[in-house]
Design an enzyme around this catalytic site. Structure first.
Site, PDB file in Angstrom:
ATOM      1  N   CYS A   1       0.795  -1.240   0.000  1.00 30.33           N
ATOM      2  CA  CYS A   1       0.000   0.000   0.000  1.00 30.33           C
ATOM      3  C   CYS A   1       0.823   1.284   0.000  1.00 30.33           C
ATOM      4  O   CYS A   1       0.783   2.046  -0.959  1.00 30.33           O
ATOM      5  CB  CYS A   1      -0.921   0.003   1.225  1.00 30.33           C
ATOM      6  SG  CYS A   1      -2.170  -1.288   1.149  1.00 30.33           S
TER       7      CYS A   1
HETATM    8  N1  LIG Z   1      -2.557  -6.205   1.251  1.00 29.60           N
HETATM    9  C1  LIG Z   1      -3.017  -5.196   1.946  1.00 29.60           C
HETATM   10  O1  LIG Z   1      -2.630  -4.979   3.082  1.00 29.60           O
HETATM   11  C2  LIG Z   1      -4.086  -4.280   1.394  1.00 29.60           C
HETATM   12  C3  LIG Z   1      -4.811  -3.477   2.293  1.00 29.60           C
HETATM   13  C4  LIG Z   1      -5.801  -2.654   1.797  1.00 29.60           C
HETATM   14  C5  LIG Z   1      -6.039  -2.581   0.424  1.00 29.60           C
HETATM   15  N2  LIG Z   1      -5.298  -3.362  -0.437  1.00 29.60           N
HETATM   16  C6  LIG Z   1      -5.613  -3.272  -1.860  1.00 29.60           C
HETATM   17  O2  LIG Z   1      -6.441  -4.371  -2.200  1.00 29.60           O
HETATM   18  C7  LIG Z   1      -6.154  -4.810  -3.531  1.00 29.60           C
HETATM   19  C8  LIG Z   1      -5.813  -6.285  -3.517  1.00 29.60           C
HETATM   20  O3  LIG Z   1      -4.601  -6.469  -2.818  1.00 29.60           O
HETATM   21  P1  LIG Z   1      -4.161  -7.836  -2.158  1.00 29.60           P
HETATM   22  O4  LIG Z   1      -3.095  -7.475  -1.194  1.00 29.60           O
HETATM   23  O5  LIG Z   1      -5.333  -8.613  -1.672  1.00 29.60           O
HETATM   24  O6  LIG Z   1      -3.541  -8.595  -3.426  1.00 29.60           O
HETATM   25  P2  LIG Z   1      -2.971 -10.096  -3.442  1.00 29.60           P
HETATM   26  O7  LIG Z   1      -1.823 -10.062  -4.399  1.00 29.60           O
HETATM   27  O8  LIG Z   1      -2.791 -10.612  -2.072  1.00 29.60           O
HETATM   28  O9  LIG Z   1      -4.159 -10.963  -4.069  1.00 29.60           O
HETATM   29  C9  LIG Z   1      -4.662 -10.794  -5.315  1.00 29.60           C
HETATM   30  C10 LIG Z   1      -5.179 -12.143  -5.841  1.00 29.60           C
HETATM   31  O10 LIG Z   1      -5.743 -11.885  -7.121  1.00 29.60           O
HETATM   32  C11 LIG Z   1      -5.447 -12.981  -7.972  1.00 29.60           C
HETATM   33  N3  LIG Z   1      -5.589 -12.526  -9.353  1.00 29.60           N
HETATM   34  C12 LIG Z   1      -4.695 -11.825 -10.107  1.00 29.60           C
HETATM   35  N4  LIG Z   1      -5.254 -11.553 -11.318  1.00 29.60           N
HETATM   36  C13 LIG Z   1      -6.511 -12.073 -11.292  1.00 29.60           C
HETATM   37  C14 LIG Z   1      -7.588 -12.080 -12.223  1.00 29.60           C
HETATM   38  N5  LIG Z   1      -7.489 -11.485 -13.409  1.00 29.60           N
HETATM   39  N6  LIG Z   1      -8.741 -12.708 -11.860  1.00 29.60           N
HETATM   40  C15 LIG Z   1      -8.858 -13.302 -10.660  1.00 29.60           C
HETATM   41  N7  LIG Z   1      -7.869 -13.321  -9.736  1.00 29.60           N
HETATM   42  C16 LIG Z   1      -6.727 -12.702 -10.063  1.00 29.60           C
HETATM   43  C17 LIG Z   1      -4.065 -13.397  -7.566  1.00 29.60           C
HETATM   44  O11 LIG Z   1      -3.823 -14.762  -7.933  1.00 29.60           O
HETATM   45  C18 LIG Z   1      -4.110 -13.190  -6.043  1.00 29.60           C
HETATM   46  O12 LIG Z   1      -4.490 -14.381  -5.360  1.00 29.60           O
HETATM   47  C19 LIG Z   1      -5.038  -3.895  -4.036  1.00 29.60           C
HETATM   48  O13 LIG Z   1      -5.618  -2.810  -4.728  1.00 29.60           O
HETATM   49  C20 LIG Z   1      -4.408  -3.382  -2.766  1.00 29.60           C
HETATM   50  O14 LIG Z   1      -3.781  -2.144  -2.941  1.00 29.60           O
HETATM   51  C21 LIG Z   1      -4.354  -4.220   0.033  1.00 29.60           C
END
Ligand SMILES: NC(=O)c1ccc[n+]([C@@H]2O[C@H](COP(=O)([O-])OP(=O)(O)OC[C@H]3O[C@@H](n4cnc5c(N)ncnc54)[C@H](O)[C@@H]3O)[C@@H](O)[C@H]2O)c1
Length: 436
Positions: free
Chosen positions: A277
């Site tokens: 983030c």
């Molecule tokens: N990790 C954090 O602490 C956090 C906190 C708040 C907000 N966010 C935001 O949330 C969003 C997601 O982040 P995250 O940390 O969960 O990501 P992540 O990388 O942990 O998970 C994303 C998942 O999406 C899957 N994926 C990728 N392309 C895909 C597609 N086309 N169709 C279906 N699945 C697909 C991947 O295999 C993965 O399992 C981002 O925008 C991030 O900035 C993250």
């Protein structure tokens, strides 16, 4: 009013509905979100492109520490959560929540390709009455200018035929106090009815829902929170460098300032920003602001100070070796302690440890690392070694995991560089400990 023509499908209709919600992206955000909704009685389908992740989830095995397998497995058994790689199944879900990565490109510009390709997949299967919520962190207007047009290629209209909203995920992986359930959920829809429909989904699953008037307000809320952290971390990082020059203990100053019961919030200096983030999200706003002839100078300045920290820390290690061991960095054996981006988790995304290791290696140091949470670090081609501090010229504490005995570590080390105040006041008084 347009929005009143949408009939929310709140009742269970076995003909058309199998799932209350489909969560696209089974990662750090998607899995806790699915877990929170399922625990409140909703049925949730997780969609992910990673077949191994899907198979493990369907066995009740969680790869996300915040959702232990012991909590996931019963929900899978009861049929409240299932995972799939098949987008087709979203036809049978009432709501579709997008929790996909939003990285930066190599040129540090927003890369929305994962979100747009998922929106295309959703668009093909969109039907009357669907609710679509974007949860990924992104710049203001993404929901309206990027996602909505893709979904409307179907001929269906947001606010008339389907509902569309943005609701930022604010989860803090590893935080046991604040979870997806008890962190208030901010919701902003394309129309008031979209906001209400999205709020209804979360209501009862999370403790508090906070409605805002537009998706843009919700999008910017998330960015403000992360920019606030980035700017304040940069401020203390700058102060730490001045304190070193002036011979003042920055940690003592921060501790003292934190005694003020109002108007001050404590931030700690460190080796640089990490995680998905804070190093990334602020630049989504910087990029979008340029379209409005606006330069987000606080964000740029904070980025500059924070990105310099690994370089500054390399020079600290060099000084510590010079004075504490009469050695140069080149040829010294250095143990990096902690490579995850923050304590007590296994996440190494954007970890400043990776940059610092790269810089130390480039300076000719021999590097090993120890991290009880991270057995392998492919980015550096290294695996975690035993914690044997006496075998190294210098131990650099980059991430302060709580299961390390730091007093014992100092006792067994030749030289320690503590970038996290892990050794506390005792360490700061110890001649073999160098602190930020
Ligand atoms: N990790 C954090 O602490 C956090 C906190 C708040 C907000 N966010 C935001 O949330 C969003 C997601 O982040 P995250 O940390 O969960 O990501 P992540 O990388 O942990 O998970 C994303 C998942 O999406 C899957 N994926 C990728 N392309 C895909 C597609 N086309 N169709 C279906 N699945 C697909 C991947 O295999 C993965 O399992 C981002 O925008 C991030 O900035 C993250």
């Amino acid at each position: 009013m347009l929005e009143e023509t949408v009939q929310p499908q709140t009742e269970h209709d076995p003909e058309t509905k199998t799932w209350d919600a489909a969560v696209v992206g089974a990662g750090y955000v998607g899995v806790p979100l699915a877990h929170t909704l399922a625990r409140a009685g909703r049925s949730v389908l997780l969609i992910d492109v990673a077949a191994d992740v899907v198979t493990a989830l369907n066995r009740g095995e969680s790869h996300i520490t915040d959702v232990p397998s012991t909590e996931l497995a019963p929900l899978v058994e009861q049929g409240r959560i299932r995972a799939t790689t098949e987008y087709n199944e979203i036809r049978n879900a009432d709501a579709i929540l997008i929790a996909l990565p939003t990285p930066l490109s190599k040129q540090r510009e927003p890369d929305l390709s994962i979100v747009t390709s998922a929106a295309e997949q959703i668009g093909i299967r969109l039907r009357n009455g669907h609710l679509v919520i974007l949860e990924s962190t992104t710049y203001p207007r993404t929901t309206r200018e990027v996602v909505q047009p893709i979904l409307e290629r179907t001929g269906l209209k947001a606010g008339r035929d389907f509902h569309l909203a943005f609701s930022p995920e604010r989860v803090d992986p590893g935080n046991k106090t604040w979870t997806t359930k008890n962190v208030p959920k901010v919701v902003g829809g394309i129309t008031p009815a979209c906001t209400e429909r999205a709020a209804d989904l979360y209501e009862g699953a999370v403790d508090t829902v906070h409605r805002v008037s537009t998706p843009e307000a919700a999008e910017l809320t998330k960015l403000l929170e992360n920019i606030f952290r980035s700017v304040n971390i940069a401020l203390v990082n700058e102060l730490a460098q001045l304190c070193e020059r002036m011979g003042i203990d920055v940690w003592e100053v921060i501790e003292a300032a934190s005694t003020k019961p109002f108007g001050f919030m404590s931030f700690q200096p460190g080796p640089g920003l990490g995680g998905h983030c804070i190093p990334i999200d602020p630049f989504y706003l910087t990029w979008k602001a340029r379209e409005y002839d606006f330069y987000t100078e606080f964000i740029e300045l904070a980025g500059k100070v924070n990105e310099n920290m690994p370089y500054y820390c390399r020079s600290l290690v060099s000084q510590a070796l010079n004075h504490g061991r009469q050695r140069s960095l080149s040829g010294s054996k250095v143990l990096v302690l902690g490579v995850a981006y923050k304590s007590d988790i296994a996440d190494i995304r954007e970890s400043p440890a990776i940059k610092l290791i790269e810089l130390l290696l480039a300076a000719g140091a021999e590097i090993a690392y120890h991290d009880p949470f991270v057995p392998h670090l492919p980015e550096a081609g290294l695996s975690s070694v035993e914690l044997d501090p006496a075998a190294y010229d210098c131990v650099v504490i980059v991430t302060a995991h709580s299961n390390i005995d730091y007093a014992d570590l100092v006792a067994r080390s030749h030289v320690v560089v503590d970038l996290r105040n892990a050794t506390g006041p005792d360490g700061r008084r110890n001649d073999k400990v160098w602190t930020l």
